[in-house]
Design a protein around this motif. Sequence first.
Motif, PDB file in Angstrom:
ATOM      1  N   PHE A 112      39.680  19.309 -20.986  1.00  0.00           N
ATOM      2  CA  PHE A 112      40.318  18.222 -20.037  1.00  0.00           C
ATOM      3  C   PHE A 112      40.165  16.748 -20.342  1.00  0.00           C
ATOM      4  N   LEU A 149      50.997  13.569 -14.030  1.00  0.00           N
ATOM      5  CA  LEU A 149      49.747  14.468 -13.669  1.00  0.00           C
ATOM      6  C   LEU A 149      49.839  15.825 -13.928  1.00  0.00           C
ATOM      7  N   ALA A 178      43.783  20.619 -16.288  1.00  0.00           N
ATOM      8  CA  ALA A 178      42.584  20.426 -15.516  1.00  0.00           C
ATOM      9  C   ALA A 178      41.777  21.920 -15.851  1.00  0.00           C
ATOM     10  N   PRO A 179      40.371  21.897 -15.750  1.00  0.00           N
ATOM     11  CA  PRO A 179      39.607  22.958 -15.894  1.00  0.00           C
ATOM     12  C   PRO A 179      39.864  23.971 -14.732  1.00  0.00           C
ATOM     13  N   LEU A 214      52.558  21.843  -4.288  1.00  0.00           N
ATOM     14  CA  LEU A 214      52.406  20.294  -4.052  1.00  0.00           C
ATOM     15  C   LEU A 214      53.406  20.132  -2.677  1.00  0.00           C
ATOM     16  N   GLN A 269      45.753  14.586   4.727  1.00  0.00           N
ATOM     17  CA  GLN A 269      46.444  13.962   3.337  1.00  0.00           C
ATOM     18  C   GLN A 269      45.529  13.851   2.206  1.00  0.00           C
ATOM     19  N   LYS A 300      41.596  19.158  -5.733  1.00  0.00           N
ATOM     20  CA  LYS A 300      41.946  20.150  -6.777  1.00  0.00           C
ATOM     21  C   LYS A 300      43.384  19.621  -7.309  1.00  0.00           C
ATOM     22  N   PRO A 355      47.002  20.653  -7.504  1.00  0.00           N
ATOM     23  CA  PRO A 355      48.097  21.480  -6.772  1.00  0.00           C
ATOM     24  C   PRO A 355      48.819  22.124  -7.889  1.00  0.00           C
ATOM     25  N   ASN A 370      58.221  11.554  -1.682  1.00  0.00           N
ATOM     26  CA  ASN A 370      57.185  10.845  -2.535  1.00  0.00           C
ATOM     27  C   ASN A 370      56.952  11.499  -3.730  1.00  0.00           C
ATOM     28  N   GLN A 424      54.740  10.352  -7.869  1.00  0.00           N
ATOM     29  CA  GLN A 424      53.511   9.704  -8.266  1.00  0.00           C
ATOM     30  C   GLN A 424      53.845   9.172  -9.510  1.00  0.00           C
ATOM     31  N   ILE A 433      41.637   8.187 -12.506  1.00  0.00           N
ATOM     32  CA  ILE A 433      43.028   8.304 -12.428  1.00  0.00           C
ATOM     33  C   ILE A 433      43.547   7.495 -11.253  1.00  0.00           C
TER      34      ILE A 433
HETATM   35  C1  1KG Z   1      37.648  17.084 -12.341  1.00  0.00           C
HETATM   36  C2  1KG Z   1      38.920  16.052 -12.670  1.00  0.00           C
HETATM   37  C3  1KG Z   1      40.200  16.605 -12.768  1.00  0.00           C
HETATM   38  O1  1KG Z   1      40.339  17.632 -13.131  1.00  0.00           O
HETATM   39  O2  1KG Z   1      41.203  15.907 -12.173  1.00  0.00           O
HETATM   40  C4  1KG Z   1      42.221  16.373 -11.862  1.00  0.00           C
HETATM   41  C5  1KG Z   1      42.033  15.886 -10.436  1.00  0.00           C
HETATM   42  C6  1KG Z   1      42.078  16.875  -9.383  1.00  0.00           C
HETATM   43  C7  1KG Z   1      43.178  14.745 -10.250  1.00  0.00           C
HETATM   44  C8  1KG Z   1      44.511  14.962 -10.405  1.00  0.00           C
HETATM   45  C9  1KG Z   1      44.910  15.440  -9.271  1.00  0.00           C
HETATM   46  O3  1KG Z   1      44.680  14.798  -7.660  1.00  0.00           O
HETATM   47  C10 1KG Z   1      45.237  15.239  -6.807  1.00  0.00           C
HETATM   48  C11 1KG Z   1      45.285  14.683  -5.639  1.00  0.00           C
HETATM   49  C12 1KG Z   1      46.832  14.573  -5.294  1.00  0.00           C
HETATM   50  C13 1KG Z   1      47.337  13.684  -4.179  1.00  0.00           C
HETATM   51  C14 1KG Z   1      46.634  14.141  -2.862  1.00  0.00           C
HETATM   52  C15 1KG Z   1      47.444  13.809  -1.677  1.00  0.00           C
HETATM   53  C16 1KG Z   1      48.606  13.078  -1.862  1.00  0.00           C
HETATM   54  C17 1KG Z   1      49.447  12.643  -0.428  1.00  0.00           C
HETATM   55  C18 1KG Z   1      50.833  13.476  -0.341  1.00  0.00           C
HETATM   56  O4  1KG Z   1      51.198  12.821   0.953  1.00  0.00           O
HETATM   57  C19 1KG Z   1      51.639  13.155  -1.363  1.00  0.00           C
HETATM   58  C20 1KG Z   1      50.906  13.807  -2.581  1.00  0.00           C
HETATM   59  C21 1KG Z   1      49.675  13.160  -2.907  1.00  0.00           C
HETATM   60  C22 1KG Z   1      49.649  11.595  -3.425  1.00  0.00           C
HETATM   61  C23 1KG Z   1      48.840  14.101  -4.094  1.00  0.00           C
HETATM   62  C24 1KG Z   1      49.670  14.145  -5.497  1.00  0.00           C
HETATM   63  C25 1KG Z   1      48.948  14.703  -6.537  1.00  0.00           C
HETATM   64  C26 1KG Z   1      47.396  14.417  -6.707  1.00  0.00           C
HETATM   65  C27 1KG Z   1      47.255  12.942  -7.247  1.00  0.00           C
HETATM   66  C28 1KG Z   1      46.854  15.402  -7.505  1.00  0.00           C
HETATM   67  C29 1KG Z   1      46.438  15.149  -9.024  1.00  0.00           C
HETATM   68  C30 1KG Z   1      47.077  16.039  -9.991  1.00  0.00           C
END
Ligand code: 1KG
Length: 400
Positions: free
Chosen positions: A15, A26, A31-32, A41, A82, A94, A96, A150, A152, A161
């Motif tokens: 990872f 993303l 991810a592990p 998502l 959220q 996590k 998604p 939305n 990203q 990140i």
């Molecule tokens: C342990 C480290 C690791 O494995 O890193 C992976 C992490 C989980 C980081 C990457 C992911 O983090 C997740 C968080 C997600 C956002 C959470 C909430 C929202 C609000 C929603 O209204 C729209 C989507 C959004 C922005 C998600 C987008 C996807 C995010 C960033 C995921 C990342 C893949």
Amino acid sequence: DGAVPAAAKGSWAPFLKSIASFNGDLASLTAPPFILSSTSLTEYSGYWAEHPEIFVAPAQEKDPQKRALLVLKWFLTTLKQQYSSRNEKLGSEKKPLNPFLGELFLGKWKDPTGKIGETQLISEQVSHHPPVTAYAILNEKHGVKLEGYNGQKASFSRGTISVRQVGHAKYHLKEFDEDYLITLPSLHIEGIVYGAPYVELNKSSTIISSTGYVAQIDYSGKGWITGKKNTFCATLKKEGSKDILYTIDGQWSDGFVIKEGKTKKELETYNAKTTEITPLYIAPIEEQDPLESRRAWAKVQESINTGDLETTGTEKSKIENEQRELRKKEKEEGREWERRYFTRVMDDPVFTRLAESCEIVAEEGKTDGIWVFDEKKFAQVVEKARTGGEAKAEVVNTAA
Ligand SMILES: CCC(=O)OC[C@H](C)CC[C@H]1O[C@H]2C[C@H]3[C@@H]4CC=C5C[C@@H](O)CC[C@]5(C)[C@H]4CC[C@]3(C)[C@H]2[C@@H]1C
């Protein structure tokens, strides 16, 4: 401490390697396993209205200034779900499932009391490269409609990140013919090196109303004034005026206090931890359309939940191969995948007028258009479901 669980150490190196060559996509993060979530998502659109009574409250308020405050309050109450509900439920943020083009997530918040009425969720993956989720949340009884989309844009630096959100939400009140344009906060993922990632919101976001009220929400992480995480301070003003009508301060993952702008008189306290979430009703898998998330991803979700990495891989590849075939066929036939509920437009007059007041959102709208909920397409889908046309009971199994 948030150290990486010993068992998972082995899967950590790949990872960290993938993150070192992170290209901004993303979905490409390997991810592990313990970070993989079996939730797609497309389901995240549901976080906008898990308190339907708060979501429709502005529709019942006659005073425009108080209505604008109730819309700001509703927005603030969505933040905990959220951005920190995975931590609460699963122990950390996590990764998604990355939705396929056309993936649908349909549900409804029922209302046993009869005072709120039913609130419907329609979420559709309108783009796969780059991933963009569009959604509409509709409450007929109070004439409330939220639509938005939305995507990203992510980057990696100094162990975190950073994610800039592309898109916006638009909250509409039919009775007052009123609109609120909501910009999306940037965020960054902290705690990655400890293997316990969590979201922290950055900088600020805005809500602009067609009645001329402007809400500004400033976020901060740890180490800001109070040192508590997830803190924010919000103000509501009339456009062009310096007078602060209301302030709202607190932690979006915990609770906040609404105060009168001048006198600082406390008007209301909101407790995010004790306010009940209304569960979302989803049709049983066998009644779902093949494009609906939990039916399409059923085998992958099952194998992620049982930790069967092998099957997760093979089942994911099946879906990815199917998608590649579809794209190939569309290319050969010179057509594009037909979005079922949303359309991309180059100019939405409400969006354009409100976006003038905040430069960030206007940029996206000008370049590649914005995704809007298409009432005509929606009506066709409902009609098909009613007359038992070839499309299944799409909207959501209304009989249930
Ligand atoms: C342990 C480290 C690791 O494995 O890193 C992976 C992490 C989980 C980081 C990457 C992911 O983090 C997740 C968080 C997600 C956002 C959470 C909430 C929202 C609000 C929603 O209204 C729209 C989507 C959004 C922005 C998600 C987008 C996807 C995010 C960033 C995921 C990342 C893949």
